[in-house]
Write a protein that holds these residues in place. Structure first.
Motif, short mmCIF file in Angstrom:
data_model
loop_
_atom_site.label_atom_id
_atom_site.label_comp_id
_atom_site.label_asym_id
_atom_site.label_seq_id
_atom_site.Cartn_x
_atom_site.Cartn_y
_atom_site.Cartn_z
N GLY A 54 1.10 -0.86 0.44
CA GLY A 54 0.18 -0.36 0.17
C GLY A 54 0.78 1.00 0.11
O GLY A 54 0.35 2.98 -0.55
N PRO A 55 1.60 1.43 0.71
CA PRO A 55 2.68 2.56 0.87
C PRO A 55 3.22 2.57 -0.80
O PRO A 55 3.05 4.30 -1.03
CB PRO A 55 4.16 2.03 1.57
CG PRO A 55 3.28 0.80 2.31
CD PRO A 55 2.58 0.96 2.06
N ILE A 56 3.37 2.07 -1.38
CA ILE A 56 3.34 2.58 -3.03
C ILE A 56 2.30 3.95 -3.39
O ILE A 56 2.88 4.52 -4.47
CB ILE A 56 3.23 1.76 -4.63
CG1 ILE A 56 4.95 0.55 -3.67
CG2 ILE A 56 3.36 1.41 -6.04
CD1 ILE A 56 5.33 -0.18 -4.85
N GLY A 57 1.31 3.18 -3.46
CA GLY A 57 0.09 3.82 -3.77
C GLY A 57 -0.10 5.48 -2.89
O GLY A 57 0.16 6.84 -4.09
N ASP A 58 0.58 5.66 -2.10
CA ASP A 58 0.93 6.81 -0.56
C ASP A 58 2.38 7.74 -1.60
O ASP A 58 2.36 9.17 -1.47
CB ASP A 58 0.87 6.69 0.57
CG ASP A 58 0.00 6.35 1.30
OD1 ASP A 58 -0.69 6.29 0.44
OD2 ASP A 58 0.51 5.01 1.67
N GLU A 62 2.34 13.74 -7.90
CA GLU A 62 1.48 14.54 -8.72
C GLU A 62 -0.29 13.71 -8.57
O GLU A 62 -1.22 13.61 -9.75
CB GLU A 62 2.03 14.83 -10.18
CG GLU A 62 2.95 15.88 -10.08
CD GLU A 62 3.59 15.69 -11.54
OE1 GLU A 62 3.12 15.90 -13.09
OE2 GLU A 62 4.68 15.59 -11.51
N ALA A 63 -0.28 12.83 -7.07
CA ALA A 63 -1.65 11.82 -7.21
C ALA A 63 -2.79 12.53 -7.41
O ALA A 63 -3.29 13.25 -7.25
CB ALA A 63 -0.67 11.49 -6.08
N LEU A 91 5.91 7.66 -11.25
CA LEU A 91 6.45 7.03 -10.27
C LEU A 91 7.82 6.74 -10.96
O LEU A 91 7.95 5.50 -11.62
CB LEU A 91 5.47 5.88 -9.77
CG LEU A 91 6.37 5.29 -7.95
CD1 LEU A 91 5.75 6.41 -7.14
CD2 LEU A 91 4.80 4.33 -7.77
N GLY A 92 8.92 6.83 -9.98
CA GLY A 92 10.50 6.71 -10.66
C GLY A 92 10.05 7.16 -12.50
O GLY A 92 10.48 6.49 -13.23
N GLY A 93 9.42 8.89 -12.29
CA GLY A 93 9.25 9.12 -13.58
C GLY A 93 8.10 8.32 -14.85
O GLY A 93 8.81 8.97 -15.99
N LYS A 94 7.92 7.54 -14.29
CA LYS A 94 6.18 6.80 -15.03
C LYS A 94 5.57 6.93 -15.32
O LYS A 94 4.76 7.58 -13.76
CB LYS A 94 6.88 5.49 -14.96
CG LYS A 94 8.09 4.34 -15.31
CD LYS A 94 8.83 4.60 -16.22
CE LYS A 94 10.43 4.15 -16.99
NZ LYS A 94 11.16 4.59 -15.25
#
Ligand SMILES: O=P(O)(O)O[C@@H]1C[C@H](O)[C@@H](CO)O1
Length: 301
Positions: A54-58, A62-63, A91-94
């Motif tokens: 879940g922390p990936i989502g956080d 620019e969410a 995320l990570g430029g993607k």
């Protein structure tokens, strides 16, 4: 696979959606684009966060967050640890679309087409690669609480008993009727994960994930059966999502976060609980999420 199916109309928020109907999927996609904007909605990478990642989502930059309640046809998520948000951003430029929460077949009467609706939607949003994660019980004795296992193959147990998301009539616009899953977990992506793991001192095991139907955890005799057939970790998700992703040509990278050790001895008093799963997932999830973000930076999409 080419993705040039222009949606014609947006689904209404409470419109009934048939997850097996291709035009209904397009209507869901049109509704998402209408709500967040065409540019925001388009993504190259999809992520399904299981318990733990879940922390990936956080971490998405620019969410733009779209709760599942606003997406036509998306049921509510009931499992604690699954927030129920579709997150668009970087995320990570993607350009990513991240699902914070998944639909487990045991929550939805084993309706696997419904549970994989988000994958078909993400395909229409443009994703080429999907990263999936889950919490799992370790069967292989090398695995310890909090370890991360790179999935190299799976045993999709419900599908072997007829519960596949691909059962029923197939609209060829979804992909082939008969789907080869010999390479379900992309070899190049796995190699990349191993390289990134080496650089960041992340101990990474590679193994086979088995999906049972759940929601009950497995008996020691069942764990023993899975061990015999070559499974390294077991859980209740992921394989249905990966199968649908492969049907529409999405490449997959998958991880299991080992939250408990599956018990082989019916005389031992070892009880697994979802609280334990969530507890370990929370402890180990942050590090696992950082590692997956490092992989995303290196992806060539
Ligand atoms: O969504 P995942 O596969 O991470 O969730 C796991 C499997 C069950 O839903 C639940 C059991 O504790 O966690």
């Amino acid at each position: 696979m080419e993705n040039n199916n222009a949606p014609t109309h947006a689904a209404e928020p409470h419109q009934k959606i048939d997850p097996r109907n291709f035009d209904d999927i397009l209507a869901v996609v049109a509704s998402i684009k209408e709500q967040v904007g065409e540019e925001t909605a388009c993504a190259e990478l999809g992520i399904i966060c299981g318990s733990g990642l879940g922390p990936i989502g956080d971490a998405v930059e620019e969410a733009t967050i779209l709760p599942y309640g606003k997406i036509p046809g998306f049921p509510a998520t009931h499992v604690v640890g699954h927030k129920g948000n579709m997150i668009f951003g970087k995320l990570g430029g993607k350009k990513v679309v991240c699902l914070q929460g998944r639909f487990h077949p045991y929550e939805h009467n084993m309706d696997l087409a419904l549970c994989t609706l988000p994958v078909r939607v993400m395909h229409q949003l443009g994703i080429k690669i999907m990263i999936v994660s889950n919490a799992a019980g370790g069967i292989n004795t090398v695995l310890r609480h909090g370890d991360l296992m790179l999935i190299k193959d799976h045993i999709f147990l419900p599908a072997l008993a007829g519960f596949s998301p691909l059962v029923g009539c197939n609209d060829p616009r979804f992909g082939a009727r008969f789907v080869s899953v010999h390479d379900a977990y992309d070899k190049q992506l796995r190699q990349l994960a191993i390289e990134v793991g080496r650089k960041s001192n992340m101990t990474l095991y590679e193994g086979v994930y088995v999906m049972s139907g759940g929601p009950q955890y497995e008996s020691p005799a069942e764990v023993s059966l899975f061990k015999t057939v070559g499974a390294d970790a077991l859980g209740m998700s992921t394989c249905h999502e990966v199968t649908v992703a492969r049907q529409c040509g999405i490449k997959v990278l998958g991880f299991s976060l080992i939250t408990n050790i599956a018990n082989l001895d019916c005389d031992a008093s070892v009880e697994v609980s979802h609280e334990e799963v969530l507890d370990i997932a929370e402890q180990a999830g942050q590090r696992a999420s950082l590692f997956v973000s490092d992989i995303i930076k290196e992806l060539n999409i």
